[in-house]
Design a protein around this motif. Sequence first.
Motif, short mmCIF file in Angstrom:
data_model
loop_
_atom_site.label_atom_id
_atom_site.label_comp_id
_atom_site.label_asym_id
_atom_site.label_seq_id
_atom_site.Cartn_x
_atom_site.Cartn_y
_atom_site.Cartn_z
N TRP A 165 -0.57 15.60 -13.22
CA TRP A 165 -0.63 17.05 -13.41
C TRP A 165 -1.19 17.65 -12.13
N MET A 166 -0.65 18.80 -11.72
CA MET A 166 -1.11 19.46 -10.51
C MET A 166 -1.65 20.83 -10.85
N LEU A 167 -2.86 21.11 -10.36
CA LEU A 167 -3.52 22.39 -10.58
C LEU A 167 -3.82 23.04 -9.23
N VAL A 168 -3.49 24.32 -9.10
CA VAL A 168 -3.63 25.03 -7.83
C VAL A 168 -4.56 26.23 -8.03
N GLY A 169 -5.74 26.18 -7.40
CA GLY A 169 -6.65 27.32 -7.45
C GLY A 169 -7.10 27.69 -8.83
N ILE A 202 -5.54 21.38 -5.88
CA ILE A 202 -5.55 22.09 -4.60
C ILE A 202 -6.54 23.22 -4.74
N ASP A 203 -7.66 23.15 -4.01
CA ASP A 203 -8.73 24.12 -4.18
C ASP A 203 -9.68 24.03 -2.99
N PRO A 204 -10.04 25.19 -2.37
CA PRO A 204 -10.99 25.15 -1.26
C PRO A 204 -12.40 24.71 -1.67
N ARG A 205 -12.61 24.61 -2.96
CA ARG A 205 -13.91 24.19 -3.49
C ARG A 205 -13.74 22.91 -4.30
N GLN A 218 -8.39 20.12 -0.09
CA GLN A 218 -9.38 21.19 0.06
C GLN A 218 -9.01 22.03 1.28
N PRO A 219 -8.03 22.92 1.13
CA PRO A 219 -7.44 23.60 2.29
C PRO A 219 -8.17 24.88 2.68
N ARG A 220 -7.74 25.45 3.78
CA ARG A 220 -8.11 26.84 4.06
C ARG A 220 -7.60 27.71 2.91
N PRO A 221 -8.36 28.72 2.51
CA PRO A 221 -7.85 29.61 1.46
C PRO A 221 -6.58 30.32 1.92
N THR A 674 -20.19 22.23 -2.44
CA THR A 674 -18.82 21.95 -2.89
C THR A 674 -17.79 22.78 -2.13
N LEU A 675 -18.24 23.77 -1.35
CA LEU A 675 -17.34 24.64 -0.61
C LEU A 675 -17.04 24.08 0.77
N ARG A 676 -15.91 24.47 1.33
CA ARG A 676 -15.67 24.28 2.74
C ARG A 676 -16.73 25.08 3.52
N ARG A 677 -17.00 24.64 4.75
CA ARG A 677 -18.03 25.32 5.54
C ARG A 677 -17.61 26.74 5.90
#
Length: 738
Positions: A165-169, A202-205, A218-221, A674-677
């Motif tokens: 299963w894939m979850l995005v944001g 797929i989530d920046p956090r 964990q991509p750029r938003p 848990t966040l990107r810098r």
Amino acid sequence: MPQTTHPGICRICSAHCGVLATVTDGRLTKVAGDPDNPMFKGYTCIKGRALPEIHNNPDRLLHSRKRLPDGTYTAIGSEQAMDEIAAALQELIAQHGPRSVAMYLGTNGLPYPASALMGNAFMRGIESPMFFTANTIDQPGKQIALAAHGHWLGGDVDFHEADSWMLVGTNPLVSKAIGIPGQNPSQNLRAAIERGMKLIVIDPRRSQTAARAAVHLQPRPGEDVTILAGIIHIIIDRQWHDPAFIDENVAGFDDLARAVAGFTPAYVAQRADVPEDQLRDAAETFATYGTKRGMVNAGTGANFALHGNLLEYLCLCLTTICGRWQRAGERVTRPNTLMPAFTAKAQPHPPYEGWGYGERLRVRGLTDTVAGMPTAALADEILLEGDGQVKALICIGGNPMAAWPDQRKTKRALESLELLVTLDTEMSLTSQLADYVIAPMMQMETPAMTMGSELIKYYTSGTGIPAAYGQYVPRIVEPPAGSDLIEEWRFFLGLTKRMGLELWFVNFFGGGGGRFMESPPVVLPINAETDLTTEELFAQMCSTSRIPLDEVRSHPHGKIFDVDAVVQERDPDCADRLDVGNTHMLDELNAVRAENYALRQDVSEFPFRLIPRRHQNFINSSGTALPALHRGKPFNPLYMHPEAMAGLGLQSGAAVSVTSGHDTVAAVVEADPTLRRDVVAMHHAFGGLPEEDAGFREHGTNVGRLVPTDTEYDPVTGLPRQGDIAVRVCAHGETSTG
């Protein structure tokens, strides 16, 4: 002191958890999970358990209020309020026409299905097209994408049987909204992983959901479209798609393949700042693992960035080219119970008109859509003088001053209205500006049923209760002694009688459901002679249900009914196809590919990207002042990576200023590893009025003030950029230029 305990339904969100409600001496004193409910098995969340505090809130309105000329409020009887409001509406309609009256339905209208439906019927009765909902400031792309893509009439794959299963944001362990079934989502996910399902997030956090994923990108938003296009490219390139399903059911595959050709793994990895091998792992896991069953769902976080329609469309395209829908002979995942029976078929329902029709707004070229009228443009429709200007607004279950983007513009708009009416349990930010505040009954003071949790599946995939489950509960507690409260739908019935209207009440509205139901909708005439209780109205609404309402009612703890519903074979003459090559969507994808994305990554002036985040304890602005829910933290922090905080010389608890290209707000910073810098996050729908900034530690920060509505917005839905907002942060009181 007499005490009784009753089965109930929590209606704070669409999960509609079965609960046990204890009433002591006429007051709701405890809500807990119901172990005898076969679907929820004792589960409930902190919000549901706080229903006694919500019901007994000392700030709860027990009488309606009227604003006096000096700006103060006085109590007014509900009957007199309806007299005065009806007369004011008739005068405005006579002077300015029906379009001068608008209605806004917020998410807190969902617990009371008759309220939203009667409000919609009222607007049709006065012949005003200006009916707006929270849908178009949250995730309208879901309905837009379905219109462009089409529906699979066999329905969704069952999460409990999926291999991947894939979850995005989205973070359904907190939001309970989509993907993982909301009936104890943590337990559902744990069971799925234990049986071998692979979750891709797929989530920046690194959210609670992402922490359990087999693959977490964990991509750029704002690069979710880029990543999904890249995953589709890999799957097509490696021939992991389902050619047999595509040949029989899909149009536009070659167009889609050409459109994603430029989204190579190297390009996507560089643009989205994700490892190339991780991108390939995500594609391979989704497309090839196990027996290749599973779906793709996106949430509010991803939709709040621009390109929400395209994002949702690519989710559907990815699901479709991999053939991830229920097939003939398989069990129907979400058969109706309190809604009419239907025949699920292994075939497409073709695309249909999703926008560009109906009422045209006077701003930004926006029109009505299958997702509803563009709510982000309603403030402009109120402020823009001339023919068609909105002069009156009625709000049901909504708090525009907390929820709408561009809070300063919203305040100017609401203050300029000739009539503002709210139906509200307390003096919310919006009610503080209203001419009349109608005090309604609350959850346990009204009957409840689970029909609404069934209807939601027609609006998007991955939602609704995955079983033939139903529950009905009667009123559990009486309104407080001496109060003058009215059920919301009966307020509109009162206006109808006073204005001499003839309404047609329909048991659903909008784009969801109607075109797919085999039984015609239930249509009830409503006029001055109508005399119905809510219980009688519910019986009428469910008169064509698969399971008779009396049968559902006979199981007070709810029941999973024995419905033998399987997906039927495709009709022999069916030539319909799902469309993965929609011209509008692929043109937008080509424009994304042509962007100079390096400009977006220039952080010299605004070094952080602000993303939204769901709160475990709140649904939007509801209950934020209650100690039982905020637990000593009534504000919404600015979450920031500890290393980013150290770079700015900040510590948790410090006051900071957050500046976008539109405005500045004050907030309390809190460390979150848990966040990107380069990412910060905040919960939406907090804060006070614009002039109350100094109280941000007491009531939080309004993120919507950072958002303009008329610069970056979706040209179909009007949804502005409410996530992936470029911001800078400095200690509160300092001046920063970047």
